[in-house]
Design a protein around this motif. Sequence first.
Motif, PDB file in Angstrom:
ATOM      1  N   GLU A  42       0.817  -1.208   0.000  1.00  0.00           N
ATOM      2  CA  GLU A  42       0.000   0.000   0.000  1.00  0.00           C
ATOM      3  C   GLU A  42       0.854   1.262   0.000  1.00  0.00           C
ATOM      4  OE1 GLU A  42      -2.727  -0.147   3.256  1.00  0.00           O
ATOM      5  OE2 GLU A  42      -3.555  -2.099   2.663  1.00  0.00           O
ATOM      6  N   LYS A  86      -2.879  -7.303  -2.404  1.00  0.00           N
ATOM      7  CA  LYS A  86      -4.041  -7.137  -3.268  1.00  0.00           C
ATOM      8  C   LYS A  86      -3.710  -6.177  -4.402  1.00  0.00           C
ATOM      9  CE  LYS A  86      -7.145  -7.689   0.707  1.00  0.00           C
ATOM     10  NZ  LYS A  86      -8.188  -7.031   1.538  1.00  0.00           N
ATOM     11  N   ALA A  98      -5.159  -4.208  -7.924  1.00  0.00           N
ATOM     12  CA  ALA A  98      -6.377  -3.744  -8.597  1.00  0.00           C
ATOM     13  C   ALA A  98      -6.295  -4.085 -10.081  1.00  0.00           C
ATOM     14  CB  ALA A  98      -6.549  -2.241  -8.398  1.00  0.00           C
ATOM     15  N   LYS A 123      -7.762  -5.700 -13.679  1.00  0.00           N
ATOM     16  CA  LYS A 123      -9.015  -5.858 -14.404  1.00  0.00           C
ATOM     17  C   LYS A 123      -9.352  -7.341 -14.523  1.00  0.00           C
ATOM     18  CE  LYS A 123      -8.158  -1.658 -17.082  1.00  0.00           C
ATOM     19  NZ  LYS A 123      -7.878  -1.081 -18.420  1.00  0.00           N
ATOM     20  N   PHE A 126      -4.249  -2.443 -14.933  1.00  0.00           N
ATOM     21  CA  PHE A 126      -4.648  -2.068 -13.579  1.00  0.00           C
ATOM     22  C   PHE A 126      -5.849  -1.128 -13.629  1.00  0.00           C
ATOM     23  CE2 PHE A 126      -0.252  -3.296 -12.741  1.00  0.00           C
ATOM     24  CZ  PHE A 126      -0.348  -3.940 -11.521  1.00  0.00           C
ATOM     25  N   LEU A 127      -6.780  -1.327 -12.704  1.00  0.00           N
ATOM     26  CA  LEU A 127      -7.878  -0.392 -12.518  1.00  0.00           C
ATOM     27  C   LEU A 127      -7.395   0.783 -11.677  1.00  0.00           C
ATOM     28  CD1 LEU A 127     -10.715  -2.922 -11.617  1.00  0.00           C
ATOM     29  CD2 LEU A 127     -10.618  -1.538 -13.692  1.00  0.00           C
ATOM     30  N   GLN A 128      -7.909   1.960 -11.957  1.00  0.00           N
ATOM     31  CA  GLN A 128      -7.562   3.126 -11.149  1.00  0.00           C
ATOM     32  C   GLN A 128      -8.458   3.147  -9.917  1.00  0.00           C
ATOM     33  OE1 GLN A 128      -7.299   6.003 -14.782  1.00  0.00           O
ATOM     34  NE2 GLN A 128      -5.978   6.837 -13.193  1.00  0.00           N
ATOM     35  N   LYS A 129      -7.895   2.724  -8.784  1.00  0.00           N
ATOM     36  CA  LYS A 129      -8.629   2.582  -7.536  1.00  0.00           C
ATOM     37  C   LYS A 129      -8.322   3.733  -6.583  1.00  0.00           C
ATOM     38  CE  LYS A 129     -10.793  -1.541  -7.556  1.00  0.00           C
ATOM     39  NZ  LYS A 129     -12.184  -1.768  -7.127  1.00  0.00           N
ATOM     40  N   SER A 163      -9.107   3.218  -3.220  1.00  0.00           N
ATOM     41  CA  SER A 163      -8.761   2.515  -1.993  1.00  0.00           C
ATOM     42  C   SER A 163      -7.296   2.096  -2.022  1.00  0.00           C
ATOM     43  CB  SER A 163      -9.641   1.274  -1.824  1.00  0.00           C
ATOM     44  OG  SER A 163      -9.183   0.487  -0.742  1.00  0.00           O
ATOM     45  N   TYR A 190      -5.854  -1.786  -2.480  1.00  0.00           N
ATOM     46  CA  TYR A 190      -5.586  -2.434  -3.758  1.00  0.00           C
ATOM     47  C   TYR A 190      -4.536  -1.632  -4.517  1.00  0.00           C
ATOM     48  CZ  TYR A 190      -9.760  -5.186  -2.852  1.00  0.00           C
ATOM     49  OH  TYR A 190     -10.680  -6.037  -2.290  1.00  0.00           O
ATOM     50  N   ASP A 194      -2.498   0.034  -7.331  1.00  0.00           N
ATOM     51  CA  ASP A 194      -2.770   0.555  -8.666  1.00  0.00           C
ATOM     52  C   ASP A 194      -1.519   1.271  -9.152  1.00  0.00           C
ATOM     53  OD1 ASP A 194      -3.627   1.904 -10.933  1.00  0.00           O
ATOM     54  OD2 ASP A 194      -4.692   3.442  -9.780  1.00  0.00           O
TER      55      ASP A 194
END
Length: 364
Positions: free
Chosen positions: A19, A47, A49, A51, A128-131, A133, A136, A138
């Motif tokens: 993180e 974790k 992020a 897709k 990668f998704l733009q998170k 949180s 996860y 990113d």
Amino acid sequence: MSSTSMYVPTFEINQNQMENLIHFIYEKEQILKEYGAIKITLNQNCKLALKKRKKIPSSCEINKQIVKMTENNLIYSVKTVDQINEHDIKQNYLIKNENDFWSSLSSLKSNNEQRQLNISFSPNNSFFLQKTSRQYFDIHRLPRESILKIAGKDVLNKFVPCIKRAHGSSSIFPLTSADQHLFSIDYHHEGGNHHWYVIPNSQRDFFKKILDKQNLSIGCLDHGQILVDPLLLDKNQIRYHKIIQHSNEFVVLSSGTLAQSFTEDSSWSEFINFALPSWIQDSHAYNSRSLCQCQISDQSYLSKLIDLNLYPSVLVQKYINSSENSINSGTSILLRDETDVDIFTMPTANNSSTNSINGISFLK
């Protein structure tokens, strides 16, 4: 002749360190500088992020091939071709290890045989998704957590991921350095192992002198113009380091590092650039691409050099103080400028070790 290489240190990180990856890298910076790179593996709690359904992005295939410069030379030149030889792409170069790869290249006849790079890039695309949180990971987040954040959104918006594709076994990524000698991080999504060779910035001048003695028209070292057989590095006592990157692993490259790689099979990976304070303090930022004679058309490079006036020394020092204090205290520190406008926030992992040698492994 003894080898002048060894594998870079490998660190396994946990979810908390994941993180706060920029802080983890900042803690290991002295090791990163020494080796030119580190490898990061993830424990089972990390974790990402990612897709769920990876849409295959359109990519720009590199119409380039390597040519052996002279019969007795260990340097291969990268040449642009008008069109890709489909027969050469479909040809299967089966390799099991680095000896197989370099043996297959050494068998090329000087200027008569070529090998396609067999790679492509897709700038401004990511798996990668733009998170929002932090739980996860990113990859988009890293430039905004690095010292680049001081320059503001206009600069940060230029820092986007780039997907790399190796189209088969023995695909080649020639010698490069991150744009404007920034730091870079590469994540291997899936496919064959990547075999890296990295030359730390401390060896760059010595390496260039050795190449100059070859009396070959090589040009720039930073933008994929050559591929170098490691036997040349061993012969001239140039220190370099190796990495075998498997899927779900990160490779972090230090500022000014030169790196080249090949793949055992087809694969997908992606990278993004970022910066730590030493990018400015050690004058890497002043190595202007305007001095380079390469005709760069690759969209993965920045279109303009970063204006260093956007990084006043007072804010750079605040970033350093914030990072060091946060690492020691395990807290987040918010820095403000004279007008009380938020500059950046640097949250850190509470249980990150401050001992830079903890967690090092020299396994492949």
